[in-house]
Design an enzyme around this catalytic site. Structure first.
Site, PDB file in Angstrom:
ATOM      1  N   CYS A 169      -8.216  -6.891  12.702  1.00 40.81           N
ATOM      2  CA  CYS A 169      -6.859  -6.644  13.146  1.00 40.81           C
ATOM      3  C   CYS A 169      -6.835  -6.717  14.670  1.00 40.81           C
ATOM      4  CB  CYS A 169      -6.465  -5.256  12.636  1.00 40.81           C
ATOM      5  SG  CYS A 169      -5.154  -4.442  13.511  1.00 40.81           S
ATOM      6  N   GLU A 170      -5.963  -7.522  15.234  1.00 35.10           N
ATOM      7  CA  GLU A 170      -5.998  -7.685  16.693  1.00 35.10           C
ATOM      8  C   GLU A 170      -5.379  -6.501  17.406  1.00 35.10           C
ATOM      9  OE1 GLU A 170      -3.787 -11.200  17.613  1.00 35.10           O
ATOM     10  OE2 GLU A 170      -1.892 -10.133  17.716  1.00 35.10           O
ATOM     11  N   HIS A 224      -5.867  -3.104  16.446  1.00 36.21           N
ATOM     12  CA  HIS A 224      -6.714  -1.914  16.436  1.00 36.21           C
ATOM     13  C   HIS A 224      -8.199  -2.237  16.387  1.00 36.21           C
ATOM     14  CE1 HIS A 224      -2.826  -0.574  14.702  1.00 36.21           C
ATOM     15  NE2 HIS A 224      -3.027   0.477  15.467  1.00 36.21           N
ATOM     16  N   HIS A 250      -5.541  -3.543   4.928  1.00 37.29           N
ATOM     17  CA  HIS A 250      -5.752  -3.378   6.358  1.00 37.29           C
ATOM     18  C   HIS A 250      -6.337  -1.992   6.607  1.00 37.29           C
ATOM     19  CE1 HIS A 250      -3.273  -6.899   7.863  1.00 37.29           C
ATOM     20  NE2 HIS A 250      -3.208  -6.972   6.565  1.00 37.29           N
ATOM     21  N   CYS A 287      -6.673  -0.483   9.226  1.00 32.97           N
ATOM     22  CA  CYS A 287      -5.907   0.284  10.200  1.00 32.97           C
ATOM     23  C   CYS A 287      -4.816   1.102   9.515  1.00 32.97           C
ATOM     24  CB  CYS A 287      -5.302  -0.630  11.255  1.00 32.97           C
ATOM     25  SG  CYS A 287      -4.304  -1.981  10.608  1.00 32.97           S
TER      26      CYS A 287
END
Lengths: 265, 219
Positions: free
Chosen positions: A156-157, A159, A225, A227
Site C-alpha cells: 500500500c503506497e 501506509h 489490505h 492497512c
C-alpha cells in the site's frame, strides 16, 4: 462477432466514474504517447511497453528520482548502493519505536528489512520488454483465454503495509497469444511496487493491451489490505475488488458475463 | 505454583531483552518526546521511499512517511502496555475449576527480523484456581504482546506467563497458528505454510488427558 484489427477503447460509454482525471493534472506526463487505442489520457502507461517505442526510450532512461510512471527507476546496482542508507533508516525507525537495535534478535534486522523492502519494490527495476520479448506467438485462436487465481502481493503506497490478494486475467487474442506465465510476470512487475489497487489493476490491463493488441482484456483483482485489517478501522474480513474491462470486454456484456462466470467457478 | 520453573526463568529473560536502557529512560509517556520520535521515524521513511526509487513528491506519497510512521507506532503499541494495567479489576473469585477456553483470537504482529507482518489466530485455555478473569482480558493480553516486534515462539510464551502471573491457575495452554508474510511474500515464497507454536503449563503439561481435551475443543 467481428473483431476489428485496430480496437478502439473509448471510455465514453463506460459507467465507471472518471476517478483518474483529477490525478491526471499532477502526475500525467506523456499522455500523448498513445500507441494502440485511446485511453483519454486516463491511464499512466509505461512508455517503453511496445517494441516500437523501445529504441526511443533507451535515450531518456529515467533517473532514480523520476516519477513512478517511468518503467525502470532503479537498477540492480542502485539496490546495492542504497542498502546502507536504507539500513540506517531502519535503525532509526527501530530506535524511534523504543526498541534496542543491539539486542540479539534485532542486530541484523535493518539489513534484512531493507533487503525485504527492496524485494517488495523490485517492480521498479523490471520492464515489460524484458519479460515479454520472446513469448508472443502467432496462433489462430480468438476465443477467450483466462488465467485466474494469480496470487498477488503488493505494498500500500499510503501506509507501506502489504496488500494480499488474487488477480484473474482474461483476454481475447487477435491472432497473437502470450505465454501464460508471462501474464503472471506482468502482474509481478506491477504489483511489486508501492501501489493503489485501482492503479495496479489498470496497469496490468494496459500492459497486456499494448503487448498483444488483443480484441479485449479483462482484469479482476480482489485483495485484503493489511492497512484496514491490522490498524485503522480493523475489519478482518473485508475485501476490495477492482476490475478493468477493455475493448470487447467493456463493450459486449455477453463477453464480460462469460469472463466473470468463468473466474467465479 | 512454579509452573515447571518456566515462568520465573522466562520473566527474567523477558525483562532483560525487551526493556533496554532506552525504555528505562522514559518512565512516563511524554508527548513532546513522542512527537519528536514520530518525526524521526517520518524522516527515516522519507529516506526509504527515495532510496527505493520512488518519487516522494508525487501525490500518493506526499504524506506517506507520516502515515507509515503512525502505522508502525500502532503496530508496536504493545511496548507501552503491561498486563497489570488492563487486568487489575477484572479478576473475579468464582468457584470454577473447569477448563475455560477462548479460541480464534485474531492476532497481528510484526516479525522482528524483517519488519513484515505475521498474523493468525490464538487459542488460549486455563484451568482456574478459584479465580477467573474477564474473557476480553485474555484477548487484550494477546494484543499487548502481539503489538510488538516479535518472534512467534516468544509471543506464545509471554502470553502464557502473563496469564500465570495474573491468575495463578492450575494450568495454562496457548496455541498460536500464524502465517508469516516474510515467508509468503518474499524469500522461500510458500503461500500455504503456517507456523504453529504452543505452550502447555501446569496441568496441561502434566496430564495428557487435559491437554487432549483442550486440543479437541479448541482446534
Amino acid at each position: 462477432m467481428e473483431h476489428s484489427k485496430q480496437a478502439q477503447y473509448t471510455s465514453s460509454e463506460h459507467s465507471k466514474p472518471a476517478q483518474y482525471t483529477s490525478n491526471d493534472k499532477t502526475d500525467s506526463g506523456d499522455s500523448s504517447s498513445v500507441l494502440n487505442g485511446h485511453f483519454d489520457g486516463m491511464v499512466k502507461r509505461p512508455p517503453a511497453a511496445s517494441l516500437t517505442a523501445a529504441t526511443e526510450c533507451g535515450s531518456d532512461r529515467a533517473t532514480v528520482m523520476e516519477s513512478w510512471k517511468e518503467e525502470r527507476t532503479r537498477s540492480v546496482e542502485d539496490n546495492e548502493i542504497s542498502l546502507p542508507s536504507l539500513a540506517a533508516a531502519y535503525t532509526t525507525i527501530l530506535r524511534g519505536l523504543g526498541e534496542d537495535p543491539q539486542r540479539q534478535g534485532l542486530v541484523k534486522t535493518p539489513w534484512r528489512a531493507a533487503t525485504a523492502m527492496q524485494f517488495f519494490t523490485k517492480g521498479y527495476q523490471e520492464t515489460i520488454i524484458d519479460v515479454l520479448n520472446d513469448a508472443i506467438f502467432d496462433e489462430d485462436h480468438d476465443e477467450m483465454v483466462i488465467v485466474k487465481d494469480i496470487d498477488v502481493f503488493s505494498m500500500c503506497e499510503h501506509h507501506l503495509v502489504p496488500i494480499i490478494g488474487r488477480v484473474h486475467i482474461g483476454y481475447l487474442p487477435n491472432k497473437r497469444v502470450l505465454g501464460l506465465s508471462k501474464l503472471a510476470r506482468i502482474v509481478e512487475i506491477y504489483s511489486r511496487r508501492l501501489q493503489v489497487q485501482e492503479r495496479l489493476t489498470k496497469q496490468i490491463a494496459v500492459a497486456i493491451t499494448e503487448a498483444l493488441q488483443p480484441t479485449g482484456v479483462g482484469v479482476v483483482m480482489e485483495a485484503t489490505h493489511m492497512c484496514m485489517v491490522m490498524r485503522g478501522v480493523q475489519k478482518m474480513n473485508s475485501k476490495t475488488i477492482t476490475s478493468t474491462m477493455l475493448g470487447v470486454f467493456r463493450e459486449d456484456p455477453k463477453t464480460r458475463d462469460e469472463f466473470l462466470t468463468l473466474i467465479r467457478s | 505454583m512454579e509452573m515447571n520453573g518456566v515462568v520465573s526463568e522466562y520473566r527474567k529473560k523477558c525483562v532483560e531483552s525487551k526493556h533496554n536502557s532506552l525504555c528505562k529512560e522514559e518512565t512516563e509517556p511524554n508527548e513532546t518526546v513522542d512527537e519528536t520520535k514520530v518525526s524521526h521515524i517520518e524522516k527515516a521513511y522519507s529516506t526509504i521511499l527515495a532510496e527505493l526509487g520512488e518519487d516522494i513528491n508525487r501525490e500518493g506519497l506526499l504524506r506517506t512517511p507520516l502515515r507509515a510512521a503512525k502505522a508502525m507506532q500502532f503496530f508496536t503499541k504493545g511496548y507501552k502496555e503491561t498486563p497489570q494495567d488492563i487486568l487489575n479489576d477484572a479478576i473475579f473469585d468464582e468457584n470454577h475449576e473447569e477448563m475455560v477456553i477462548v479460541k480464534d483470537i485474531d492476532l497481528f504482529s510484526l516479525c522482528e527480523h524483517h519488519l513484515v507482518p505475521f498474523f493468525g489466530k490464538a487459542h488460549i485455555a486455563y484451568l482456574p484456581n478459584k479465580k477467573v478473569v474477564g474473557l476480553s482480558k485474555i484477548a487484550r493480553i494477546v494484543e499487548i504482546y502481539s503489538r510488538r516486534l516479535q518472534v512467534q515462539e516468544r509471543l506464545t510464551k509471554q502470553i502464557a506467563s502473563a496469564i500465570v502471573e495474573a491468575l495463578d491457575p492450575t494450568g495454562v495452554a496457548v496455541v498460536i497458528k500464524a502465517v508469516h508474510m516474510c515467508m509468503v511474500m518474499r524469500g522461500v515464497q510458500k503461500n500455504n505454510a503456517s507456523t504453529v507454536t504452543s505452550v502447555m503449563l501446569g496441568a496441561f503439561n502434566d496430564d495428557p488427558i487435559t491437554r487432549k481435551e483442550f486440543l479437541n475443543l479448541a482446534l
